[in-house]
Design a protein around this motif. Structure first.
Motif, PDB file in Angstrom:
ATOM      1  N   THR A  72      44.499 -27.622   3.540  1.00 17.50           N
ATOM      2  CA  THR A  72      45.774 -28.251   3.272  1.00 17.50           C
ATOM      3  C   THR A  72      46.921 -27.276   3.500  1.00 17.50           C
ATOM      4  OG1 THR A  72      45.509 -27.698   0.939  1.00 17.50           O
ATOM      5  CG2 THR A  72      44.813 -29.887   1.629  1.00 17.50           C
ATOM      6  N   THR A  73      46.667 -25.993   3.338  1.00 16.21           N
ATOM      7  CA  THR A  73      47.727 -25.010   3.543  1.00 16.21           C
ATOM      8  C   THR A  73      47.260 -23.956   4.525  1.00 16.21           C
ATOM      9  OG1 THR A  73      46.941 -23.666   1.707  1.00 16.21           O
ATOM     10  CG2 THR A  73      48.616 -25.303   1.196  1.00 16.21           C
ATOM     11  N   ARG A  74      48.198 -23.396   5.236  1.00 17.01           N
ATOM     12  CA  ARG A  74      47.895 -22.313   6.170  1.00 17.01           C
ATOM     13  C   ARG A  74      48.198 -20.990   5.494  1.00 17.01           C
ATOM     14  NH1 ARG A  74      46.770 -22.532  11.162  1.00 17.01           N
ATOM     15  NH2 ARG A  74      46.800 -24.422  12.355  1.00 17.01           N
ATOM     16  N   LYS A  75      47.367 -20.016   5.803  1.00 21.07           N
ATOM     17  CA  LYS A  75      47.601 -18.683   5.282  1.00 21.07           C
ATOM     18  C   LYS A  75      48.741 -18.043   6.062  1.00 21.07           C
ATOM     19  CE  LYS A  75      42.882 -17.895   3.853  1.00 21.07           C
ATOM     20  NZ  LYS A  75      41.691 -17.089   4.042  1.00 21.07           N
ATOM     21  N   PRO A  76      49.508 -17.151   5.416  1.00 18.59           N
ATOM     22  CA  PRO A  76      50.557 -16.458   6.162  1.00 18.59           C
ATOM     23  C   PRO A  76      49.946 -15.667   7.311  1.00 18.59           C
ATOM     24  CG  PRO A  76      50.632 -15.917   3.811  1.00 18.59           C
ATOM     25  CD  PRO A  76      49.438 -16.773   4.050  1.00 18.59           C
ATOM     26  N   GLY A  77      50.641 -15.628   8.435  1.00 13.20           N
ATOM     27  CA  GLY A  77      50.148 -14.890   9.586  1.00 13.20           C
ATOM     28  C   GLY A  77      49.147 -15.674  10.415  1.00 13.20           C
ATOM     29  N   ARG A  78      48.938 -16.946  10.088  1.00 11.70           N
ATOM     30  CA  ARG A  78      47.974 -17.766  10.825  1.00 11.70           C
ATOM     31  C   ARG A  78      48.690 -18.792  11.709  1.00 11.70           C
ATOM     32  NH1 ARG A  78      42.395 -16.696  10.482  1.00 11.70           N
ATOM     33  NH2 ARG A  78      42.098 -15.540   8.588  1.00 11.70           N
ATOM     34  N   GLU A  79      49.926 -18.490  12.108  1.00 14.92           N
ATOM     35  CA  GLU A  79      50.650 -19.433  12.948  1.00 14.92           C
ATOM     36  C   GLU A  79      49.945 -19.581  14.291  1.00 14.92           C
ATOM     37  OE1 GLU A  79      52.366 -15.430  13.926  1.00 14.92           O
ATOM     38  OE2 GLU A  79      51.898 -16.433  12.067  1.00 14.92           O
ATOM     39  N   LYS A  80      50.185 -20.694  14.940  1.00 10.50           N
ATOM     40  CA  LYS A  80      49.534 -20.969  16.215  1.00 10.50           C
ATOM     41  C   LYS A  80      50.223 -20.190  17.329  1.00 10.50           C
ATOM     42  CE  LYS A  80      47.597 -25.473  15.316  1.00 10.50           C
ATOM     43  NZ  LYS A  80      47.453 -26.821  15.809  1.00 10.50           N
ATOM     44  N   VAL A  81      49.467 -19.980  18.387  1.00 12.26           N
ATOM     45  CA  VAL A  81      49.993 -19.302  19.572  1.00 12.26           C
ATOM     46  C   VAL A  81      50.711 -20.329  20.434  1.00 12.26           C
ATOM     47  CG1 VAL A  81      49.315 -18.038  21.653  1.00 12.26           C
ATOM     48  CG2 VAL A  81      48.129 -17.637  19.515  1.00 12.26           C
ATOM     49  N   ASN A  82      51.743 -19.888  21.112  1.00  9.81           N
ATOM     50  CA  ASN A  82      52.476 -20.723  22.053  1.00  9.81           C
ATOM     51  C   ASN A  82      51.469 -21.389  23.001  1.00  9.81           C
ATOM     52  OD1 ASN A  82      53.724 -21.431  24.549  1.00  9.81           O
ATOM     53  ND2 ASN A  82      55.485 -20.170  23.998  1.00  9.81           N
ATOM     54  N   PRO A  83      51.531 -22.715  23.161  1.00  4.31           N
ATOM     55  CA  PRO A  83      50.550 -23.423  24.003  1.00  4.31           C
ATOM     56  C   PRO A  83      50.484 -22.903  25.445  1.00  4.31           C
ATOM     57  CG  PRO A  83      51.820 -25.001  22.737  1.00  4.31           C
ATOM     58  CD  PRO A  83      52.440 -23.654  22.500  1.00  4.31           C
ATOM     59  N   ARG A  84      51.611 -22.490  26.000  1.00  6.69           N
ATOM     60  CA  ARG A  84      51.611 -21.955  27.363  1.00  6.69           C
ATOM     61  C   ARG A  84      50.807 -20.666  27.423  1.00  6.69           C
ATOM     62  NH1 ARG A  84      54.007 -17.966  29.723  1.00  6.69           N
ATOM     63  NH2 ARG A  84      55.375 -17.529  27.972  1.00  6.69           N
ATOM     64  N   LEU A  85      50.996 -19.772  26.428  1.00  6.76           N
ATOM     65  CA  LEU A  85      50.247 -18.515  26.397  1.00  6.76           C
ATOM     66  C   LEU A  85      48.763 -18.770  26.163  1.00  6.76           C
ATOM     67  CD1 LEU A  85      52.685 -16.343  24.258  1.00  6.76           C
ATOM     68  CD2 LEU A  85      52.263 -16.152  26.718  1.00  6.76           C
ATOM     69  N   TRP A  86      48.474 -19.696  25.248  1.00  4.73           N
ATOM     70  CA  TRP A  86      47.075 -20.023  24.944  1.00  4.73           C
ATOM     71  C   TRP A  86      46.373 -20.557  26.201  1.00  4.73           C
ATOM     72  CZ3 TRP A  86      43.491 -18.862  21.610  1.00  4.73           C
ATOM     73  CH2 TRP A  86      42.351 -19.648  21.517  1.00  4.73           C
ATOM     74  N   SER A  87      47.053 -21.445  26.908  1.00  2.00           N
ATOM     75  CA  SER A  87      46.482 -22.018  28.126  1.00  2.00           C
ATOM     76  C   SER A  87      46.227 -20.930  29.175  1.00  2.00           C
ATOM     77  CB  SER A  87      47.439 -23.078  28.681  1.00  2.00           C
ATOM     78  OG  SER A  87      46.967 -23.565  29.898  1.00  2.00           O
ATOM     79  N   GLN A  88      47.174 -20.017  29.324  1.00  2.00           N
ATOM     80  CA  GLN A  88      47.014 -18.935  30.288  1.00  2.00           C
ATOM     81  C   GLN A  88      45.844 -18.025  29.901  1.00  2.00           C
ATOM     82  OE1 GLN A  88      50.578 -16.649  30.797  1.00  2.00           O
ATOM     83  NE2 GLN A  88      49.752 -15.444  32.492  1.00  2.00           N
ATOM     84  N   LEU A  89      45.725 -17.733  28.613  1.00  2.55           N
ATOM     85  CA  LEU A  89      44.632 -16.887  28.132  1.00  2.55           C
ATOM     86  C   LEU A  89      43.283 -17.581  28.325  1.00  2.55           C
ATOM     87  CD1 LEU A  89      43.834 -14.224  26.810  1.00  2.55           C
ATOM     88  CD2 LEU A  89      44.257 -15.283  24.580  1.00  2.55           C
ATOM     89  N   ILE A  90      43.222 -18.868  28.012  1.00  4.15           N
ATOM     90  CA  ILE A  90      41.988 -19.640  28.186  1.00  4.15           C
ATOM     91  C   ILE A  90      41.571 -19.640  29.658  1.00  4.15           C
ATOM     92  CG2 ILE A  90      41.007 -21.973  28.089  1.00  4.15           C
ATOM     93  CD1 ILE A  90      41.075 -20.577  25.416  1.00  4.15           C
ATOM     94  N   THR A  91      42.539 -19.760  30.561  1.00  3.73           N
ATOM     95  CA  THR A  91      42.239 -19.724  31.999  1.00  3.73           C
ATOM     96  C   THR A  91      41.637 -18.377  32.377  1.00  3.73           C
ATOM     97  OG1 THR A  91      44.023 -21.274  32.447  1.00  3.73           O
ATOM     98  CG2 THR A  91      43.222 -19.968  34.307  1.00  3.73           C
ATOM     99  N   LEU A  92      42.216 -17.294  31.842  1.00  5.18           N
ATOM    100  CA  LEU A  92      41.731 -15.956  32.190  1.00  5.18           C
ATOM    101  C   LEU A  92      40.324 -15.673  31.669  1.00  5.18           C
ATOM    102  CD1 LEU A  92      45.002 -13.901  31.660  1.00  5.18           C
ATOM    103  CD2 LEU A  92      43.788 -14.232  33.812  1.00  5.18           C
ATOM    104  N   VAL A  93      39.954 -16.284  30.536  1.00  6.10           N
ATOM    105  CA  VAL A  93      38.610 -16.064  29.979  1.00  6.10           C
ATOM    106  C   VAL A  93      37.662 -17.208  30.342  1.00  6.10           C
ATOM    107  CG1 VAL A  93      39.385 -14.567  28.103  1.00  6.10           C
ATOM    108  CG2 VAL A  93      39.227 -17.029  27.715  1.00  6.10           C
ATOM    109  N   CYS A 100      50.686 -10.790  20.539  1.00  7.40           N
ATOM    110  CA  CYS A 100      49.277 -10.391  20.683  1.00  7.40           C
ATOM    111  C   CYS A 100      48.611 -11.138  21.833  1.00  7.40           C
ATOM    112  CB  CYS A 100      48.526 -10.623  19.377  1.00  7.40           C
ATOM    113  SG  CYS A 100      49.086  -9.557  18.036  1.00  7.40           S
ATOM    114  N   ALA A 101      48.947 -12.421  21.993  1.00  8.60           N
ATOM    115  CA  ALA A 101      48.403 -13.200  23.111  1.00  8.60           C
ATOM    116  C   ALA A 101      48.917 -12.634  24.433  1.00  8.60           C
ATOM    117  CB  ALA A 101      48.786 -14.669  22.971  1.00  8.60           C
ATOM    118  N   GLU A 102      50.214 -12.314  24.489  1.00  9.65           N
ATOM    119  CA  GLU A 102      50.773 -11.728  25.706  1.00  9.65           C
ATOM    120  C   GLU A 102      50.101 -10.398  26.030  1.00  9.65           C
ATOM    121  OE1 GLU A 102      54.944 -11.447  24.973  1.00  9.65           O
ATOM    122  OE2 GLU A 102      55.308 -13.560  25.394  1.00  9.65           O
ATOM    123  N   LYS A 103      49.847  -9.590  25.008  1.00  8.93           N
ATOM    124  CA  LYS A 103      49.199  -8.289  25.205  1.00  8.93           C
ATOM    125  C   LYS A 103      47.774  -8.485  25.737  1.00  8.93           C
ATOM    126  CE  LYS A 103      48.465  -3.825  24.197  1.00  8.93           C
ATOM    127  NZ  LYS A 103      49.054  -2.678  24.724  1.00  8.93           N
TER     128      LYS A 103
END
Length: 111
Positions: free
Chosen positions: A51-72, A98-101
């Motif tokens: 029901t609640t998200r822990k601090p620091g558990r925000e989602k990654v930008n969908p564009r970055l996530w998609s790019q990372l998923i493509t690379l892996v 962190c995703a960009e890195k």
């Protein structure tokens, strides 16, 4: 013959005892490291819904996530692990950074 074996054992026995102590030490060291590693890993919740998200558990930008998923090559577990690795190394940085890195490092390593 028995006397010769007795003399040989007297010569070798300290080395055997030293090797046994070293082995015991290494086994204890491996057990300690395993316990430390187990304690460092976060415990996973058995509950399916959160029901609640822990601090620091925000989602990654969908564009970055998609790019990372493509690379892996579609392996989401690897992508998440790469982001988590960068977060552990750079706790003050955002998940997007962190995703960009992770993306930058993958691209760098491939060329």
């Amino acid at each position: 013959m028995l006397g010769a074996l007795s003399i040989c054992w007297q010569i070798v026995q300290p080395d055997v005892a030293r090797a046994a102590r070293k082995r015991r030490y290494h086994i204890q060291e491996m057990i300690r490291e395993g316990r430390e590693r187990a304690n460092r890993q976060p415990r996973r919740s058995t509950s399916k819904s959160r029901t609640t998200r822990k601090p620091g558990r925000e989602k990654v930008n969908p564009r970055l996530w998609s790019q990372l998923i493509t690379l892996v090559q579609g392996d989401t577990a690897v992508a998440a692990r790469l982001i988590r690795y960068e977060q552990n190394r750079n706790p003050d940085r955002s998940r997007d950074w962190c995703a960009e890195k992770a993306i930058w490092q993958l691209q760098r390593d491939r060329h």
